[in-house]
Enzyme design. Structure first.
Site, mmCIF file in Angstrom:
data_model
loop_
_atom_site.group_PDB
_atom_site.id
_atom_site.type_symbol
_atom_site.label_atom_id
_atom_site.label_comp_id
_atom_site.label_asym_id
_atom_site.label_seq_id
_atom_site.Cartn_x
_atom_site.Cartn_y
_atom_site.Cartn_z
ATOM 1 N N LYS A 14 0.638 -1.030 0.188
ATOM 2 C CA LYS A 14 0.404 -0.221 -0.017
ATOM 3 C C LYS A 14 0.915 1.333 -0.160
ATOM 4 O O LYS A 14 1.992 0.751 0.348
ATOM 5 C CB LYS A 14 -1.120 0.009 1.217
ATOM 6 C CG LYS A 14 -0.187 0.248 2.584
ATOM 7 C CD LYS A 14 0.009 1.376 2.696
ATOM 8 C CE LYS A 14 0.674 1.110 4.480
ATOM 9 N NZ LYS A 14 1.485 2.719 4.732
ATOM 10 N N PRO A 99 8.690 -3.897 -0.723
ATOM 11 C CA PRO A 99 9.723 -3.530 -0.292
ATOM 12 C C PRO A 99 9.585 -3.834 1.374
ATOM 13 O O PRO A 99 9.157 -3.170 2.067
ATOM 14 C CB PRO A 99 10.160 -1.985 -0.295
ATOM 15 C CG PRO A 99 9.355 -2.044 -1.705
ATOM 16 C CD PRO A 99 7.992 -3.128 -1.525
ATOM 17 N N ALA A 101 10.666 -2.753 5.591
ATOM 18 C CA ALA A 101 10.646 -1.853 6.719
ATOM 19 C C ALA A 101 10.555 -0.213 5.387
ATOM 20 O O ALA A 101 11.462 1.168 4.953
ATOM 21 C CB ALA A 101 11.808 -1.433 6.808
ATOM 22 N N GLY A 103 7.364 0.979 5.035
ATOM 23 C CA GLY A 103 6.056 2.712 4.721
ATOM 24 C C GLY A 103 5.544 1.571 3.834
ATOM 25 O O GLY A 103 4.357 2.530 4.067
ATOM 26 N N GLY A 105 3.878 -1.556 3.962
ATOM 27 C CA GLY A 105 2.900 -2.124 5.160
ATOM 28 C C GLY A 105 3.377 -4.199 4.941
ATOM 29 O O GLY A 105 2.373 -4.228 5.233
ATOM 30 N N GLY A 106 3.989 -4.270 3.575
ATOM 31 C CA GLY A 106 4.561 -5.611 3.758
ATOM 32 C C GLY A 106 4.200 -6.347 5.353
ATOM 33 O O GLY A 106 3.388 -7.754 4.469
ATOM 34 N N GLY A 107 4.772 -6.241 6.192
ATOM 35 C CA GLY A 107 4.427 -7.143 7.264
ATOM 36 C C GLY A 107 3.624 -6.851 7.363
ATOM 37 O O GLY A 107 2.695 -8.425 7.854
ATOM 38 N N SER A 108 2.369 -5.555 7.493
ATOM 39 C CA SER A 108 1.002 -5.883 8.104
ATOM 40 C C SER A 108 0.091 -7.156 7.002
ATOM 41 O O SER A 108 -0.834 -7.365 6.472
ATOM 42 C CB SER A 108 0.214 -4.941 8.245
ATOM 43 O OG SER A 108 1.323 -4.136 8.910
ATOM 44 N N ALA A 109 0.391 -6.706 5.472
ATOM 45 C CA ALA A 109 0.054 -7.419 4.167
ATOM 46 C C ALA A 109 0.071 -9.050 4.799
ATOM 47 O O ALA A 109 -0.909 -9.472 4.283
ATOM 48 C CB ALA A 109 0.636 -7.016 3.097
ATOM 49 N N ASP A 141 -2.239 -1.115 10.336
ATOM 50 C CA ASP A 141 -1.766 -1.170 8.601
ATOM 51 C C ASP A 141 -3.047 -2.694 8.089
ATOM 52 O O ASP A 141 -3.352 -3.025 7.274
ATOM 53 C CB ASP A 141 -0.950 -1.100 7.938
ATOM 54 C CG ASP A 141 -0.312 0.074 8.534
ATOM 55 O OD1 ASP A 141 -1.058 0.581 8.098
ATOM 56 O OD2 ASP A 141 0.941 -0.337 7.864
HETATM 57 P P1 ATP Z 1 5.570 -1.052 9.774
HETATM 58 O O1 ATP Z 1 5.472 0.531 9.360
HETATM 59 O O2 ATP Z 1 4.810 -1.362 10.141
HETATM 60 O O3 ATP Z 1 6.986 -0.840 10.264
HETATM 61 P P2 ATP Z 1 6.756 -0.878 7.148
HETATM 62 O O4 ATP Z 1 5.691 -0.960 5.879
HETATM 63 O O5 ATP Z 1 8.051 0.067 7.459
HETATM 64 O O6 ATP Z 1 5.900 -1.227 8.479
HETATM 65 P P3 ATP Z 1 7.773 -3.765 6.927
HETATM 66 O O7 ATP Z 1 8.038 -4.432 6.088
HETATM 67 O O8 ATP Z 1 6.114 -4.217 6.967
HETATM 68 O O9 ATP Z 1 7.425 -2.511 6.955
HETATM 69 O O10 ATP Z 1 8.007 -3.978 8.103
HETATM 70 C C1 ATP Z 1 9.103 -3.808 9.309
HETATM 71 C C2 ATP Z 1 10.068 -4.799 9.994
HETATM 72 O O11 ATP Z 1 9.268 -5.702 10.707
HETATM 73 C C3 ATP Z 1 11.026 -4.815 9.559
HETATM 74 O O12 ATP Z 1 12.069 -4.283 9.998
HETATM 75 C C4 ATP Z 1 11.214 -6.629 9.819
HETATM 76 O O13 ATP Z 1 11.782 -7.255 10.738
HETATM 77 C C5 ATP Z 1 9.737 -6.765 10.244
HETATM 78 N N1 ATP Z 1 8.613 -7.895 9.878
HETATM 79 C C6 ATP Z 1 7.669 -8.851 11.436
HETATM 80 N N2 ATP Z 1 6.966 -9.567 9.526
HETATM 81 C C7 ATP Z 1 7.222 -8.497 8.685
HETATM 82 C C8 ATP Z 1 6.992 -9.405 7.416
HETATM 83 N N3 ATP Z 1 6.083 -10.513 7.355
HETATM 84 N N4 ATP Z 1 7.432 -8.840 5.951
HETATM 85 C C9 ATP Z 1 8.569 -8.110 6.398
HETATM 86 N N5 ATP Z 1 8.894 -7.373 7.678
HETATM 87 C C10 ATP Z 1 8.852 -7.946 8.734
#
Ligand code: ATP
Length: 308
Positions: A14, A99, A101, A103, A105-109, A141
């Protein structure tokens, strides 16, 4: 892999086309007003049955994110097993394309995909209200990814109004290499108590339609992030040089994006930004962003959201 033994699902990333921070709440969270939009960059998760009590996660490329309890996939799986009160098992393989970390939302997805995927694998038959509640406990997210398309988020970003699909705009993403910690950004943000100002021009546009007020779209985390991560500032300046409809940080960054009216405009900008390793992607309709298994032979019940 047959539908009975397991299946593969894809989940998108997102961007936030607008992110207002109204202030810091008494509970320590920040009160947000944000416009989420799903974009066509994807993670892929493979779910396979395993004996009760076995929960294994592997990640591709290996080592890019942790595979233990810190991973939101594992957190989501545990939330489901604890909630269902029965020992269950799964093997999950996560292929990262969103990508990290950044922004986006990959982990949330991935957590949303895991809630939906394991509910199907384990035949849990959970309703959407339950999934949204479980999701918001995992990450702010996660509820958005259960809804997909575009949505207006309030509160921590977990209270959502699903919106009709946006125009078929495209984005150019510049992810960058630095990991921007969302927690660090919010810690550094100078936010006062919540200021309940009137709904922004962006929300009025969402409600009433008409020309998009791109001049009013902003990201209140930008100043804090640009001050600490100069690489993000450089990428944002480069994107702005291509004269997009809108150029912002997504969430807390470090991915920056430009928004363009169509694919041709995005490709032109992408060519001009070649040295920054750009990624181009469409904004997704709710239907296109729906987390669903790739095989047709799998029983898969998905929550629906009204007519939008
Ligand atoms: P957020 O805003 O929730 O911190 P983001 O969108 O900036 O997230 P993400 O890729 O979701 O970035 O991940 C942020 C951190 O969460 C990473 O440092 C990673 O180690 C940890 N993480 C835990 N589970 C996951 C996952 N399934 N995919 C990616 N990162 C993950």
């Amino acid at each position: 892999m047959s539908g009975r033994d397991g299946f593969v699902v894809r989940c998108p990333g997102k961007v936030n086309l607008h992110l207002e921070v109204l202030g810091r709440r008494p509970d320590g969270y920040h009160e947000l007003r944000t416009l989420f939009a799903a974009v066509g960059v994807w993670d892929e998760l493979k779910f396979a049955v395993a004996p009760a009590g076995v929960l294994e996660l592997s990640v591709e490329p290996s080592g890019v994110v942790p595979t233990g309890d810190e991973n939101l996939v594992v957190r989501a799986a545990k939330v489901l097993t604890e909630g269902s009160g029965r020992a269950r098992g799964a093997r999950i393989h996560l292929k990262k394309g969103i990508p990290i970390a950044g922004g986006m939302g990959g982990g949330s997805a991935d957590a949303a995909a895991t809630l939906l995927g394991l509910s199907a694998l384990w035949d849990l038959d959970l309703d959407i209200a339950t999934l949204l509640e479980l999701g918001s406990g995992i990450g702010a997210d996660v509820p958005f990814f259960l809804i997909g398309g575009s949505a207006w988020g309030t509160g921590r970003g977990t209270e959502l109004v699903p919106l009709p699909d946006l125009p078929a705009w495209w984005v150019v993403l510049l992810p960058g290499k630095e990991a921007v910690s969302t927690a660090a950004v919010y810690r550094a943000l100078r936010a006062g108590p919540v200021d309940e100002r009137p709904q922004s021009e962006v929300y009025q546009w969402i409600e009433r339609g008409g020309e998009a007020p791109f001049h009013a779209c902003r990201n209140d985390l930008e100043t804090t992030v640009l001050a600490q991560w100069p690489g993000v500032a450089r990428r944002l300046a480069a994107i702005r040089g291509t004269l997009p409809l809108l150029a912002l940080l997504s969430g807390s960054g470090g991915t920056v994006f430009g928004l363009y009216s169509d694919r041709t405009a995005a490709e032109r900008a992408s060519a001009a930004l070649a040295s920054h390793a750009p990624v181009i992607a469409p904004l997704l309709t709710r239907e296109a962003s729906r987390v669903r298994p790739s095989g047709e032979d799998i029983r898969w019940k998905l929550p629906r959201f009204g007519s939008t």
